[in-house]
Each structure stands twice: as C-alpha cells, then as structure tokens.
Design an enzyme around this catalytic site. Structure first.
Site, PDB file in Angstrom:
ATOM      1  N   ARG A  95     -39.807 -51.043 -51.295  1.00 23.34           N
ATOM      2  CA  ARG A  95     -39.819 -50.048 -52.356  1.00 23.34           C
ATOM      3  C   ARG A  95     -41.239 -49.905 -52.894  1.00 23.34           C
ATOM      4  O   ARG A  95     -41.927 -50.905 -53.124  1.00 23.34           O
ATOM      5  CB  ARG A  95     -38.881 -50.502 -53.474  1.00 23.34           C
ATOM      6  CG  ARG A  95     -38.567 -49.417 -54.453  1.00 23.34           C
ATOM      7  CD  ARG A  95     -37.291 -49.759 -55.175  1.00 23.34           C
ATOM      8  NE  ARG A  95     -37.133 -48.977 -56.382  1.00 23.34           N
ATOM      9  CZ  ARG A  95     -36.596 -49.455 -57.495  1.00 23.34           C
ATOM     10  NH1 ARG A  95     -36.184 -50.709 -57.544  1.00 23.34           N
ATOM     11  NH2 ARG A  95     -36.477 -48.674 -58.545  1.00 23.34           N
ATOM     12  N   LYS A 145     -41.912 -55.173 -50.728  1.00 25.64           N
ATOM     13  CA  LYS A 145     -42.472 -56.009 -49.661  1.00 25.64           C
ATOM     14  C   LYS A 145     -43.947 -56.378 -49.916  1.00 25.64           C
ATOM     15  O   LYS A 145     -44.334 -57.514 -49.730  1.00 25.64           O
ATOM     16  CB  LYS A 145     -42.372 -55.290 -48.320  1.00 25.64           C
ATOM     17  CG  LYS A 145     -40.977 -55.361 -47.701  1.00 25.64           C
ATOM     18  CD  LYS A 145     -40.937 -54.681 -46.351  1.00 25.64           C
ATOM     19  CE  LYS A 145     -39.542 -54.797 -45.744  1.00 25.64           C
ATOM     20  NZ  LYS A 145     -39.404 -53.923 -44.561  1.00 25.64           N
ATOM     21  N   GLU A 151     -52.388 -55.829 -47.651  1.00 25.86           N
ATOM     22  CA  GLU A 151     -53.255 -55.966 -46.488  1.00 25.86           C
ATOM     23  C   GLU A 151     -52.892 -55.084 -45.315  1.00 25.86           C
ATOM     24  O   GLU A 151     -53.714 -54.853 -44.425  1.00 25.86           O
ATOM     25  CB  GLU A 151     -53.293 -57.439 -46.055  1.00 25.86           C
ATOM     26  CG  GLU A 151     -54.039 -58.261 -47.079  1.00 25.86           C
ATOM     27  CD  GLU A 151     -53.759 -59.750 -46.993  1.00 25.86           C
ATOM     28  OE1 GLU A 151     -54.633 -60.474 -46.555  1.00 25.86           O
ATOM     29  OE2 GLU A 151     -52.652 -60.179 -47.366  1.00 25.86           O
TER      30      GLU A 151
END
Ligand code: MOS
Length: 699
Positions: A573, A645, A649
């Site tokens: 999300r 999540k 990176e």
C-alpha cells in the site's frame, strides 16, 4: 476518510525552504569548539610520529587528539555485522587503510581547526599494502552470510548440460560512494556523566547503542538526536567516525565539539559500496523455460569488519528454475571498509542477473519481457514458501503498455536518428519487505491532539509526512490532531531508516499503539513490537518492479544518454503517492548514475582514492536525467499493518540493467562492466569488434 493514500507535501517542507530546518552542523551551542580530522595518507602501516607541538600555538587551537592521548574505548563494542574495529578510532598507531583518521585537531573555529589540521606534521612507517580487487585473489574466502547465504537446490550441472542454451558471463561493478548531499556531521557534549549528540544518521537509537557500548555506559546515559538529514543512502547507518571523534574530543576537552567531514573526507572515511565481480550461468530450454541459474559473486571487504554485499538475493526470488546455486566470496584488502549503499547487493546483483537474462532472451530469440513472464514462479524458487503477494507480472505488463514495448524489434542496432543509435531495454526487480522491532508511544493531550513519539529518522524521504498519516489512521483522527516526535534515541528502541524497512517498522508500532489508545481513550500508551513481529508467518515477502529504459548512443564518442525511464512498482500500500513517487524516482536516478557515471578509483601504486570529490567522482546531474515516469500497481502486504512493503531502495535496483540492456539494443555490443563509460561504449575501441553481437553492421 483515510489519511493513507493521500498525496501530501512534506510536513517539514516550509522549514526546509525557509532555512528554519537545522542540520547537525547548524545547531547553535555555547562554548562550542570544532574538530577537524586528519586522515592517514598511507594505505597500510603505522603512525611513526604526530608532532602536535607544531600546531598548538596556532591561532585558536585547543588541542590535538591522537592514539597517545585519546580516551580509551571499549574494544568489544560491536557494529552492525559484529566485531568492528572501524569503531576503535585513535586507539592505536595502526593504519589499516588510507583515509583512516589518525588525529583530530580541535580549535575555537572551524577555519582555525582546518588550518591546524592541514599543518599537523604526521609521519608514517609505511608497510606493503594490497588494494587490488580481483575475484581470484588468493585471500578470497566465503563471505560471512547471516543473510543472503549460499543455496544449492536441484542439480545445477545436470540442468545446465540439458539446456538448449546456456549464457555464461561475468559482470563487474566498481566501488561506488553514497554521495549524500549533507556531509557527515556531529556535535557531541558531556553533561553530568551523560553523552549527548546531535548527529546526521539513519537511526538515532542504533547509533546511541553503539556509543553506549564504546563508552561502556548504560544506554539511558546516551542520547542521540538527528533532526534533519540531507540524505544517507546507507552511509549514515553506522555510527560514523565523525561522531566517535566528536564524542571522545568532547570528553577529553570538556566542552561541546563539532566534527564536520569535508566532502573528500566523506569519500575517504565513511564507507562505500564494494566492487563486485559476478559470474552467472543460466540455462534454458528452447522455449525459454529456465533449467538452472548459477550465480557467484565476489566482493571486496576490509579485515576490520565483516560486511555482506548480498548480490545473489534476487536470484532466489525472481525466477522459477529447478536448480539454483548461489555463493558469495569476500576478498579482504587494505581498503576503506564497505557499508550498505542504495540497495546493497541487490543493485549490483540485479545488474548481473538482469543483463544475463537479456542475453538469454537474445540467444533464444525471445522477447525479454516474454522470457520473464514464462519464468514466473508459483512459490519461492528456493524456499518453496508462498509469496505474501507478488505483482511482478502486473508491473511488467503495465510498464510495457505505458512504455510502448509492443512492436519492439528485438534485433539490436536497428534504430537510428541521424548519427545516434537508439535502443530500449528492461529489467525486473524485487526487494525484500519486512519490519524490525520498534517502539512507539502515544499520549492523548488535553486539547484533543495526540503526541506520537517514535525513534524514526527522516533522511529527506518524507518519513515524517508518512508517519503523520499512519498515526492519523491508527487513531482514526485527522492529521491535524497528530503531533509527531521522531529523531531522538530517548524515544525508545527503534529501527532506523534502512533496509527499506523504516516505514514498515515504525508504522507497526504506531498502528498497535493507536489501536490500544482507541481502547484506552486517555493517558499514554507505549508499544514495543518485538513480540508482535515474532508472530509473522514465514513467507516470501517482497516488493517488485519493472524498469524500462530508452537510450541513445553516439557511436563516435561513446556518449550514452538515457532518453526515457519508466518504472512500475508494487510496493504494498502506498502511504503517500507524492513522496513515494519522489522516492522511487530518486532511486531510479541513483540507478542511472550507477549505470553511466559512478566509479571510485584507487591508485594501484599508493592504494589511495584518486577521485574523492565531485570533480572526479561523477554522479548524475539534472542534465543527465530524462523524463522519468514512475507509478504503482495495486499491491498489498497482508502480513504487515496497513499493507505496507517499503519504497526505500527498490527504485535503485534494476535501473542500471535496464539501461545496459538498452545500450546493447542500440549498439549490438554487450556492456558487462559498470559504469558504461565512453571508452567502453566508443566504437572502434580496443576489443569492440569482439564484444559485438547481433546482426547490424558497424556504423
Ligand atoms: Mo540502506 S543502503 O539500507 O540505508
């Protein structure tokens, strides 16, 4: 209405653009003195002499600290990867690499300290050094791998032997430097036996823990604050040399000391991404179904501390294959110890894996997009565990649609615009998702507001803004009622802004504290997520993305220009579409910079860095950055509160491979070493004809 998913500008934006926001070197302080580090100029040896008397009479000089008079530190203090002798600054006369601090000159003003540091006579007993990295170096050994450990499933040899096509290639990436805009800086002082610091770092609680170990004092007597940070990219994860020097100097001289590294000192003393040399073999059936992936990566380290450049992580995630073998080896050298940088391991690892996949598609005469779709795994290719959610296919397909991939001629060297060769390429990526234990406290205030405290750090990515929305949702109130406090180790144990796990870790604690506050209704609630995290079932948890690039290549000069970049992301999300998009675009620019420019050089004779500044170490500038499109496909992480999540990176990962694959498509020449320097791409350069593949004719 949910505050999550709303595009809000940074809450601290006005402070930053009006100059109100203070960074570690900006905070006014009474009785402040300035420390300037003196760095070793030999690559191995011992300090023979430091003649402090030569500078003690210079204007403003307070004193000189070196291994003879510096306070003693606890030699058992651990760094992130375990025992870490990087932390033991000014404790002995050993010079393990050039750039190691050997003294700190303290003066009333920064300029006085700089002048005295430049004048300080230091002599060395130089010893033979070795700074030359090769994968075959006799000192190589298996890397210590408490993550990205070696795997070996199926029968790799048999599957390769049975494959219709095998790609067997070697890929190299150079030493790279983080290059955060704000140089590392800290101000430290001692008060009633307590150590206080304002420091530019990625995790104030973690850094405070290292200081407490170094000075052998309880954690509640160390406080580290980290108000605003001008980028870190991994280099501000560890407890940095500037902070340790400031803390020991403050102890020795009994007043606040500020240490700000110069740009060159940042290059020489704060860590880098190690050079890698990776070998890949991929075998597939004629229809493109993978039979085996074998991936071995070697990287350089320092004997001062363990480090893992986990180049093979994606190899265990991205594609189904009955046989997968990975291994990592480390080569200890007399070099600056590496540290995590922008997708550590995965950024160089994806360059190797995703270029090899492109080479496989070429040899199979298959669309590189189709090759990925054909090898989509149902479960973790190595672990056999289910994916919590896996939306790589959605990223690839939606990305292809927006980019206009359909109709691409997969033969290289088919498209020209005048002298320019034009090509396109893609790469698939993943980045592991998860959370680390953190603490959050929420206090219901009399005026109806909630004070939400969590030891987070905002590197400039928008963490404050995201956490404000997360707290509002957790408490089911509007963002106006949230007073967020972050950036302080005194707020309790917390993970830092690293590993793409900052937001997930802090949000978990905030959401749990918010739920309890809604029950309790008043007072203060404090939550530590250590036990909650333990309940998370084992699954493959990853963000995914697909990156598409279009490049032009000028064959006579070797100049590569990236004309278009498009990334589609599945990052769970999306908390704040505005800052998340900005973050992944920043990552893509980092990947572009890695593809075209970044390369740290050491002189083979002296072992010293020769391009330790932005004149010599090139990073992407505005002129290099094309039209970039980044967007998100619907995604949700079921195991982590609010379905997040992490976006830190993944933007960096995959971009370099997509660009290198586009350069092949433009030129017909494979580039297997980064960066894609002019002399490598330049046609008629030595070896060019041998590297040439494909059906085109030389221009
Ligand atoms: Mo990041 S390279 O995990 O700070």
């Amino acid at each position: 209405m949910s505050a999550i998913g709303v595009a809000r500008p940074r809450v601290e934006g006005p402070d930053k653009v009006t100059g109100v926001a203070r960074y570690a070197a900006d905070v006014p302080m009474d009785d402040l003195a300035f420390g300037v580090a003196v760095l070793a100029t030999v690559s191995r040896g011992r300090v023979r002499d430091i003649d402090a008397s030569a500078v003690l009479d210079m204007p403003g000089v307070v004193g000189v600290l070196d291994h003879r008079n510096a306070p003693r530190l606890n030699p058992e203090a651990l760094g992130f990867f375990g025992p870490d002798r990087q932390l033991q600054l000014l404790q002995d006369d050993v010079v393990p690499f050039s750039g190691r601090p050997v003294a700190l000159v303290v003066a009333e003003t920064l300029e006085q300290a700089q002048a005295a540091a430049a004048a300080l006579p230091v002599t060395y007993q130089a010893e033979p050094h070795d700074t030359g990295f090769t994968a075959e170096h006799p000192a190589r050994r298996p890397a210590v791998t408490f993550f990205d450990g070696p795997v070996d499933i199926g029968d790799v040899e048999a599957e390769l032997a049975a494959s219709a096509v095998v790609v067997e290639e070697r890929y190299r990436t150079p030493e790279e430097h983080h290059s955060a805009m704000e140089p590392h800086a800290a101000t430290a002082w001692w008060e009633d036996g307590r150590l206080e610091a304002i420091d530019s770092n990625q995790g104030p609680f973690i850094v405070a823990g290292v200081l407490s170990a170094l000075f052998s004092m309880p954690l509640d007597r160390v406080r580290v604050r980290t108000e605003h940070i001008g980028g870190g990219f991994g280099s501000k994860g560890p407890c940095g040399p500037h902070l340790i020097l400031a803390a020991i100097a403050a102890q020795r001289f009994g007043r606040p000391i500020r240490v700000t590294l110069s740009r060159t000192q940042v290059f020489l003393s704060t860590g880098m991404r190690p050079a890698t040399d990776q070998q890949i073999r991929i075998g597939a059936d004629a229809d493109g179904r993978l039979r085996a992936i074998w991936h071995h990566a070697a990287f350089e380290i320092s004997p001062l501390a363990e480090f893992i450049e986990g180049c093979t992580e994606l190899t265990k995630t991205l594609y189904a294959a009955p046989a997968i073998r990975t291994s990592l080896s480390a080569v200890p050298l007399d070099i600056l110890p590496p540290c995590s940088m922008r997708g550590p391991g995965t950024a160089p690892g994806s360059f190797a894996l995703e270029c090899a996949m492109d080479e496989l598609a070429e040899r199979l005469h298959i669309d590189p997009l189709e090759l990925r779709l054909r090898n989509e795994p149902a479960v973790g290719p190595v672990s056999g565990l289910p994916f919590s959610s896996r939306n790589l296919v959605a990223c690839l397909q939606e990305g292809a649609r927006r980019f206009g991939w359909a109709g691409r001629d997969h033969q290289p060297r088919q498209q020209r615009e005048g002298r320019l060769l034009i090509g396109t390429g893609l790469a698939a990526t993943s980045f592991s998702a998860g959370a680390f234990a953190s603490t959050a406290s929420i206090t219901a205030e009399p005026d109806g507001a909630y004070t939400v405290a969590v030891g987070a750090a905002d590197l400039g990515t928008g963490a404050r803004t995201a956490l404000t929305a997360i707290a509002a949702d957790a408490l089911e109130v509007s963002t106006e009622r949230i007073r967020l406090r972050i950036s302080d180790s005194a707020l309790g144990p917390a993970w830092g802004a690293g590993g793409s796990r900052g937001t997930t870790s802090w949000a978990w604690a905030i959401s749990e504290a918010g739920a309890r506050m809604r029950e309790q209704g008043a007072g203060t609630v404090t939550v530590d997520t250590t036990e909650l995290l333990g309940d998370l079932p084992s699954m493959e948890r990853h963000a995914f993305s697909a990156v598409f690039a279009e490049v032009s290549v000028e064959p006579a000069t070797g100049e590569v220009r990236v004309r278009r970049l498009l990334g589609m992301y599945a990052i769970g999300r999306v908390v704040n579409p505005l800052t998340a998009r900005s973050q992944v675009i920043g990552g893509m620019i980092g990947g572009l910079s890695m593809a075209l420019h970044e390369e740290g050089f050491r002189d083979r004779v002296t072992g010293r860095h020769v391009n330790a500044d932005f004149a010599g170490y090139h990073i992407a500038t505005h002129a290099d950055v094309p039209d970039i499109e980044a967007d998100f496909v619907p995604d949700h992480e079921p195991g982590i509160p609010m379905g997040i999540k992490g976006a830190g990176e993944i933007g960096n990962v995959g971009t370099a491979a997509a660009i290198a694959n586009a350069v092949w498509h433009a030129t017909g020449v494979r580039q297997r070493s980064l960066p894609l320097r002019l002399d490598r791409v330049l046609e008629e350069s030595p070896g060019w004809a041998e590297r040439r593949t494909g059906d085109g004719t030389p221009g």
